[in-house]
Design a protein around this motif. Structure first.
Motif, short mmCIF file in Angstrom:
data_model
loop_
_atom_site.label_atom_id
_atom_site.label_comp_id
_atom_site.label_asym_id
_atom_site.label_seq_id
_atom_site.Cartn_x
_atom_site.Cartn_y
_atom_site.Cartn_z
N GLY A 302 4.22 24.53 49.32
CA GLY A 302 5.03 25.68 48.90
C GLY A 302 6.24 25.91 49.76
N LEU A 303 6.26 25.36 50.98
CA LEU A 303 7.40 25.59 51.87
C LEU A 303 8.68 24.94 51.38
N VAL A 304 8.57 23.97 50.49
CA VAL A 304 9.78 23.32 49.99
C VAL A 304 10.62 24.28 49.16
N PHE A 305 10.02 25.38 48.68
CA PHE A 305 10.73 26.33 47.81
C PHE A 305 11.33 27.50 48.58
N VAL A 306 11.26 27.49 49.90
CA VAL A 306 11.75 28.62 50.67
C VAL A 306 13.25 28.79 50.48
N GLY A 307 13.65 30.06 50.30
CA GLY A 307 15.07 30.37 50.14
C GLY A 307 15.50 31.42 51.13
N PRO A 308 16.74 31.88 51.05
CA PRO A 308 17.23 32.89 51.99
C PRO A 308 16.73 34.28 51.63
N GLY A 309 16.89 35.21 52.57
CA GLY A 309 16.61 36.61 52.30
C GLY A 309 15.14 36.98 52.40
N THR A 310 14.87 38.20 51.94
CA THR A 310 13.52 38.74 52.05
C THR A 310 12.51 37.93 51.25
N GLY A 311 12.92 37.46 50.08
CA GLY A 311 12.01 36.66 49.26
C GLY A 311 11.58 35.38 49.97
N GLY A 312 12.50 34.72 50.62
CA GLY A 312 12.17 33.50 51.35
C GLY A 312 11.26 33.77 52.52
N LEU A 313 11.52 34.88 53.23
CA LEU A 313 10.68 35.24 54.36
C LEU A 313 9.25 35.54 53.90
N LEU A 314 9.12 36.28 52.79
CA LEU A 314 7.79 36.60 52.26
C LEU A 314 7.08 35.35 51.77
N LEU A 315 7.83 34.39 51.21
CA LEU A 315 7.22 33.14 50.77
C LEU A 315 6.62 32.38 51.95
N VAL A 316 7.38 32.27 53.04
CA VAL A 316 6.87 31.57 54.21
C VAL A 316 5.65 32.28 54.77
N MET A 317 5.71 33.60 54.84
CA MET A 317 4.57 34.35 55.38
C MET A 317 3.34 34.21 54.49
N GLY A 318 3.54 34.19 53.17
CA GLY A 318 2.42 34.01 52.26
C GLY A 318 1.79 32.64 52.37
N VAL A 319 2.64 31.62 52.44
CA VAL A 319 2.13 30.25 52.60
C VAL A 319 1.37 30.12 53.92
N GLU A 320 1.95 30.63 54.98
CA GLU A 320 1.30 30.51 56.30
C GLU A 320 0.01 31.32 56.35
N LEU A 321 -0.02 32.48 55.70
CA LEU A 321 -1.25 33.28 55.68
C LEU A 321 -2.38 32.52 54.99
N GLY A 322 -2.10 31.94 53.83
CA GLY A 322 -3.13 31.17 53.13
C GLY A 322 -3.56 29.95 53.90
N LEU A 323 -2.59 29.24 54.47
CA LEU A 323 -2.89 28.05 55.25
C LEU A 323 -3.74 28.38 56.47
N ILE A 324 -3.34 29.39 57.21
CA ILE A 324 -4.03 29.74 58.45
C ILE A 324 -5.42 30.30 58.17
N PHE A 325 -5.56 31.05 57.08
CA PHE A 325 -6.90 31.54 56.70
C PHE A 325 -7.84 30.37 56.45
N CYS A 326 -7.39 29.39 55.68
CA CYS A 326 -8.23 28.22 55.39
C CYS A 326 -8.54 27.44 56.67
N CYS A 327 -7.56 27.32 57.55
CA CYS A 327 -7.80 26.64 58.83
C CYS A 327 -8.79 27.42 59.68
N GLY A 328 -8.71 28.76 59.61
CA GLY A 328 -9.65 29.58 60.38
C GLY A 328 -11.08 29.38 59.93
N VAL A 329 -11.29 29.12 58.65
CA VAL A 329 -12.63 28.81 58.15
C VAL A 329 -13.01 27.38 58.51
#
Length: 409
Positions: A302-329
């Motif tokens: 999903g990181l390939v779709f990151v764009g500028p502004g608030t939407g891009g920041l929220l995309l990165v945070m969402g991807v990282e949240l899902g990734l890190i949660f799965c890694c935490g398990v």
């Protein structure tokens, strides 16, 4: 932070020591490159060498330390490697104060710390296996994982503030003293540790250096798990620098936004680690390992779709949240599986081989993706890594022979 059964005084001290050193590491995160740039006026090639060459050389130095640590009591090894890291890191502020700090010294310190870190991890896994019964290993590993993600949340902001107020050299000193406190905590744990199965030979034979790899590759469960870990970690970490270039460059994110994008989602790792044991109890460790290992490979694309502004920041945070949660398990279940599958007299060698390979592969793939980023552009290189990560679940173990059969080998 504690949940589940009480694991005893010795584990409590080991856990506290781990948390202290983890906080020190995150406080000093990025300090060496900053010292190289701001104090020594190093160029890009020298800064890159601190992470790549230092990590590779440290991994090479650690190879014979696994067999060496295997046949010694592990608590003294843990204390010794903590003191080595304390002494090595403390030379940096000392040399800075005397006006003799050099890039060569930074590189040597990074090698020593990397080798000591690998040896500590291997010895701590072996020590944990002697300290706790098998049914409590997942609880212990989940607590370590929770602590790691907690320190990931609070450490970098504190470290950034300390660097801004006192400079990067001060955070290196704080990291050094965290290892001293860790050594004191492990020493305070006390207790009697069983002797190794046999005395070490007078000299280490060359063939013994490969024992850890032989053991991993001969096991029907460890082998695919090992290959999956090496491929996943290497490809994931290889894109870190490219994502930083993309976000801080063409997309125009401020440094604080970049830091927030990765610090805040670390909460997901804490939550995942706390759920690892309940999920494994309900569904079984193998199913959780495969499910979490598969899901964590989906997010980075999903990181390939990151764009500028608030939407891009929220995309990165969402991807990282899902990734890190799965890694935490995944991570505590994977660490427990490794300890369960490894015979008591082979843990240090096996974990050394595991960590050396993972770190060497990460350094190599980071260099390769740096070249790809220059040729294809950061976004295309990130997308290529994401596509390859989608194939890593194919390496996860699908079946396992009984642990008892493996332990007798």
């Amino acid at each position: 932070m504690r949940s589940g059964p009480r694991l005893g005084r010795q584990f409590g001290w080991l856990w506290a020591a781990y948390g202290t050193s983890a906080l020190g590491t995150w406080l000093a995160f990025g300090a060496f490159p900053l010292i190289a740039i701001q104090v020594l006026h190093a160029g890009p090639a020298e800064v890159a060498a601190l992470s790549s060459v230092g990590a590779l050389a440290g991994a090479a130095v650690a190879v014979p330390l696994g067999p060496w640590a295997e046949f010694r009591r592990k608590r003294p090894v843990l204390i010794g490697t903590d003191l080595v890291r304390f002494a090595a890191l403390l030379t940096v502020p000392a040399a800075f104060a005397l006006g003799v700090l050099s890039f060569v010294q930074l590189l040597l310190v990074s090698v020593v710390v990397a080798a000591a870190d690998i040896t500590f991890r291997a010895a701590s896994g072996a020590y944990l296996k002697t300290l706790l019964p098998a049914e409590h290993l997942l609880v212990a590993n989940a607590r370590f994982e929770s602590t790691a993600w907690t320190m990931t949340v609070i450490g970098p902001p504190l470290g950034g503030a300390a660097i801004g107020l006192l400079g990067p050299v001060a955070t290196v000193a704080a990291d050094a003293f965290s290892y001293l406190l860790s050594a004191l905590g492990i020493r305070a744990a006390g207790g009697r540790e069983p002797r190794p199965e046999r005395r070490p030979a007078a000299r280490l034979r060359a063939g013994e250096l490969l024992d850890g790899w032989r053991y991993i590759l001969a096991d029907a469960t460890l082998r695919p798990l090992f290959l999956n870990t090496v491929a996943f970690n290497g490809l994931l970490m290889a894109t870190d620098a490219l994502l930083a270039v993309l976000m801080l460059g063409p997309l125009g994110f401020a440094p604080w936004q970049y830091g927030l994008a990765f610090a805040a989602p670390a909460i997901g790792g804490l939550l995942g680690a706390r759920l690892a044991r309940p999920l494994a109890t309900r569904f079984g460790q193998r199913r959780v390992l495969v499910a979490a290992g598969t899901l964590r490979a989906i997010w980075p694309a999903g990181l390939v779709f990151v764009g500028p502004g608030t939407g891009g920041l929220l995309l990165v945070m969402g991807v990282e949240l899902g990734l890190i949660f799965c890694c935490g398990v995944f991570n505590p279940v994977s660490a427990t599986c490794r300890l369960d599958r490894t015979a008591p007299g082979r843990v240090a060698r096996t974990l050394t081989a595991w960590t050396v390979t993972t770190r060497a592969a990460t350094a190599l793939l980071t260099a390769v993706w740096g070249v790809l980023g220059a040729l294809l552009g950061p976004r295309m290189a990130i997308g290529l890594a994401g596509a390859l990560l989608l194939a890593t679940p194919l390496l996860l173990p699908r079946r396992a022979e009984p642990v008892a059969d493996r332990a007798r080998r």
